[in-house]
Design an enzyme around this catalytic site. Structure first.
Site, short mmCIF file in Angstrom:
data_model
loop_
_atom_site.label_atom_id
_atom_site.label_comp_id
_atom_site.label_asym_id
_atom_site.label_seq_id
_atom_site.Cartn_x
_atom_site.Cartn_y
_atom_site.Cartn_z
N PHE A 1 0.82 -1.23 0.00
CA PHE A 1 0.00 0.00 0.00
C PHE A 1 0.84 1.27 0.00
O PHE A 1 0.56 2.21 0.76
CB PHE A 1 -0.95 0.03 1.22
CG PHE A 1 -1.70 -1.25 1.46
CD1 PHE A 1 -2.38 -1.87 0.43
CD2 PHE A 1 -1.73 -1.83 2.72
CE1 PHE A 1 -3.08 -3.05 0.65
CE2 PHE A 1 -2.43 -3.01 2.95
CZ PHE A 1 -3.11 -3.62 1.92
N ILE A 40 -29.29 13.69 -2.61
CA ILE A 40 -29.81 14.84 -3.37
C ILE A 40 -29.92 14.49 -4.86
O ILE A 40 -30.94 14.72 -5.49
CB ILE A 40 -28.93 16.09 -3.13
CG1 ILE A 40 -29.19 16.60 -1.70
CG2 ILE A 40 -29.22 17.17 -4.17
CD1 ILE A 40 -28.27 17.71 -1.25
N GLU A 68 -3.14 6.79 6.67
CA GLU A 68 -2.51 7.50 7.80
C GLU A 68 -3.15 7.13 9.13
O GLU A 68 -3.14 7.90 10.09
CB GLU A 68 -2.54 9.04 7.62
CG GLU A 68 -1.94 9.55 6.32
CD GLU A 68 -0.42 9.50 6.25
OE1 GLU A 68 0.17 8.68 6.99
OE2 GLU A 68 0.17 10.25 5.47
N GLY A 69 -3.71 5.92 9.20
CA GLY A 69 -4.31 5.42 10.44
C GLY A 69 -5.82 5.49 10.39
O GLY A 69 -6.39 6.51 10.02
N THR A 70 -6.47 4.37 10.77
CA THR A 70 -7.93 4.28 10.71
C THR A 70 -8.57 5.16 11.80
O THR A 70 -7.89 5.66 12.70
CB THR A 70 -8.38 2.83 10.94
OG1 THR A 70 -7.94 2.42 12.25
CG2 THR A 70 -7.81 1.88 9.90
N GLU A 104 -10.34 4.16 14.22
CA GLU A 104 -10.11 3.56 15.55
C GLU A 104 -8.75 4.02 16.10
O GLU A 104 -8.62 4.36 17.27
CB GLU A 104 -10.12 2.02 15.46
CG GLU A 104 -11.48 1.38 15.26
CD GLU A 104 -12.01 1.53 13.84
OE1 GLU A 104 -11.19 1.64 12.90
OE2 GLU A 104 -13.23 1.56 13.67
C1 LIG Z 1 -4.97 4.90 -0.36
C2 LIG Z 1 -3.99 4.39 0.65
C3 LIG Z 1 -2.67 4.84 0.61
C4 LIG Z 1 -1.73 4.35 1.54
N1 LIG Z 1 -0.43 4.78 1.46
C5 LIG Z 1 0.49 4.27 2.32
C6 LIG Z 1 1.87 4.66 2.23
O1 LIG Z 1 2.26 5.49 1.40
N2 LIG Z 1 2.76 4.10 3.08
C7 LIG Z 1 2.39 3.19 4.01
O2 LIG Z 1 3.23 2.71 4.76
N3 LIG Z 1 1.09 2.80 4.12
C8 LIG Z 1 0.14 3.32 3.30
N4 LIG Z 1 -1.19 2.91 3.41
C9 LIG Z 1 -1.53 1.90 4.42
C10 LIG Z 1 -2.34 2.49 5.57
O3 LIG Z 1 -1.53 3.29 6.39
C11 LIG Z 1 -2.96 1.31 6.35
O4 LIG Z 1 -3.83 0.62 5.47
C12 LIG Z 1 -3.74 1.80 7.55
O5 LIG Z 1 -2.89 2.38 8.52
C13 LIG Z 1 -4.52 0.66 8.23
O6 LIG Z 1 -3.70 -0.44 8.44
P1 LIG Z 1 -4.12 -1.88 7.90
O7 LIG Z 1 -4.70 -1.72 6.52
O8 LIG Z 1 -2.95 -2.76 8.08
O9 LIG Z 1 -5.31 -2.32 8.84
P2 LIG Z 1 -5.20 -3.19 10.17
O10 LIG Z 1 -4.18 -2.59 11.08
O11 LIG Z 1 -5.08 -4.63 9.78
O12 LIG Z 1 -6.63 -2.93 10.80
C14 LIG Z 1 -7.79 -3.72 10.51
C15 LIG Z 1 -8.94 -3.20 11.34
O13 LIG Z 1 -8.63 -3.35 12.73
C16 LIG Z 1 -8.72 -2.11 13.39
N5 LIG Z 1 -7.69 -2.02 14.43
C17 LIG Z 1 -6.36 -2.25 14.28
N6 LIG Z 1 -5.71 -2.08 15.45
C18 LIG Z 1 -6.65 -1.74 16.36
C19 LIG Z 1 -6.62 -1.45 17.76
N7 LIG Z 1 -5.47 -1.46 18.45
N8 LIG Z 1 -7.79 -1.14 18.37
C20 LIG Z 1 -8.96 -1.13 17.67
N9 LIG Z 1 -9.05 -1.39 16.36
C21 LIG Z 1 -7.92 -1.71 15.71
C22 LIG Z 1 -8.52 -1.06 12.32
O14 LIG Z 1 -9.10 0.16 12.69
C23 LIG Z 1 -9.21 -1.70 11.14
O15 LIG Z 1 -10.59 -1.46 11.19
C24 LIG Z 1 -2.14 3.40 2.52
C25 LIG Z 1 -3.48 2.98 2.55
C26 LIG Z 1 -4.40 3.47 1.64
C27 LIG Z 1 -5.83 2.99 1.72
#
Ligand SMILES: Cc1cc2nc3c(=O)[nH]c(=O)nc-3n(C[C@H](O)[C@H](O)[C@H](O)COP(=O)(O)OP(=O)(O)OC[C@H]3O[C@@H](n4cnc5c(N)ncnc54)[C@H](O)[C@@H]3O)c2cc1C
Length: 250
Positions: free
Chosen positions: A12, A189, A215-217, A219
């Protein structure tokens, strides 16, 4: 020695295959979980460094996203960014700034959804004068304004050299969730018309959804905000009892 050997992969990555230089966090100190990560500048074309195919994304399709692969990539000592073991702090600072950027993106796409909704609604006075339409537009505009101010405040704190972690997370959390509500209202709309190309409502909905993840979900933003609040509570607890009471009871 005079170099580090990098192995691994990261998915990603925005601008993978396009960037002129990559900032890579990698574990260099095995037995130190807190200070074990270091940051390196890795350049395209280095032996063992390769880029995966462009992802076919739900939204933000105007930006290029790929996986990166590192197979025994030799990094010269001079490409270590700052001090060894300081990578986590460096990356967190970059991500905190990035949250202001994602929040601004969410505000911008919500504003675009509002503007096309206004243009569509006001073509037909009877439709525009319906209370359901008016209330939707009023709520959309109000929420966008609130998000814009949160993001501007976070950016201002950063510009002033003040701490901005909580402000950036609050702005990113509110703006990204707001952009989902506002783009959904735009579809309400436009109704069926909004679900058809070339009307860009569908694109805004898909883009908004991903601002809640990059940049972090949401949550993760809530966890960060709550941690900052806990630090503030610890500071309040250091105050003398009567002062603490006046702070907590208002
Ligand atoms: C368009 C796009 C561009 C991106 N660009 C980059 C980039 O340039 N560089 C880079 O390094 N990354 C990049 N990312 C990755 C992005 O930072 C991650 O997808 C994001 O931080 C979420 O991590 P994950 O997908 O591994 O989800 P996970 O960490 O697997 O999370 C899955 C679910 O569990 C929840 N969750 C996880 N931990 C907890 C907790 N402790 N408590 C409660 N809930 C939790 C999350 O909220 C989510 O709903 C990009 C993503 C997108 C969509």
């Amino acid at each position: 020695g005079d170099r580090h050997i990098l192995n691994g992969a990261k998915r990603f990555i925005t601008n993978g295959g396009i960037a002129g230089v990559y900032m890579i966090g990698a574990k260099t100190i095995d037995d130190d979980p807190a200070r074990g990560i270091s940051t390196f500048l890795v350049e395209p074309g280095w032996k063992g460094f390769s880029v995966g195919k462009a992802e076919d994304k739900l939204g933000l399709r105007g930006s290029h996203t790929t996986e990166l692969f590192f197979d025994d990539v030799a990094i010269p000592a001079g490409n270590l960014l700052g001090e060894e073991g300081r990578g986590f702090e460096q990356i967190m600072l970059a991500i905190e700034s990035g949250r202001i950027g994602i929040g601004a993106m969410a505000v911008g796409l919500a504003q675009a959804a509002l503007e096309i909704s206004m243009a569509y609604a006001y073509r037909d006075r009877a439709f525009a004068n319906r209370q359901a339409t008016q209330w939707r537009l009023a709520d959309m505009a109000t929420e966008i304004e609130a998000a814009r101010l949160l993001i501007q405040k976070a950016a201002w704190q950063k510009d002033q050299g003040r701490p901005f972690r909580k402000a950036a997370s609050m702005g990113k959390l509110f703006a990204s969730e707001m952009s989902n509500r506002v783009t959904a209202s735009a579809l309400d709309i436009f109704s069926a018309e909004g679900g058809m190309e070339p009307v860009p409502v569908g694109r805004y909905i898909r883009d908004a959804r991903l601002t809640e993840i990059g940049e972090g979900t949401s949550e993760v933003q809530r966890i960060i905000i709550a941690k900052e609040l806990m630090k503030e509570a610890d500071k309040m607890a250091e105050l003398p009892g009567d002062r603490l009471l006046s702070v907590t009871m208002g």
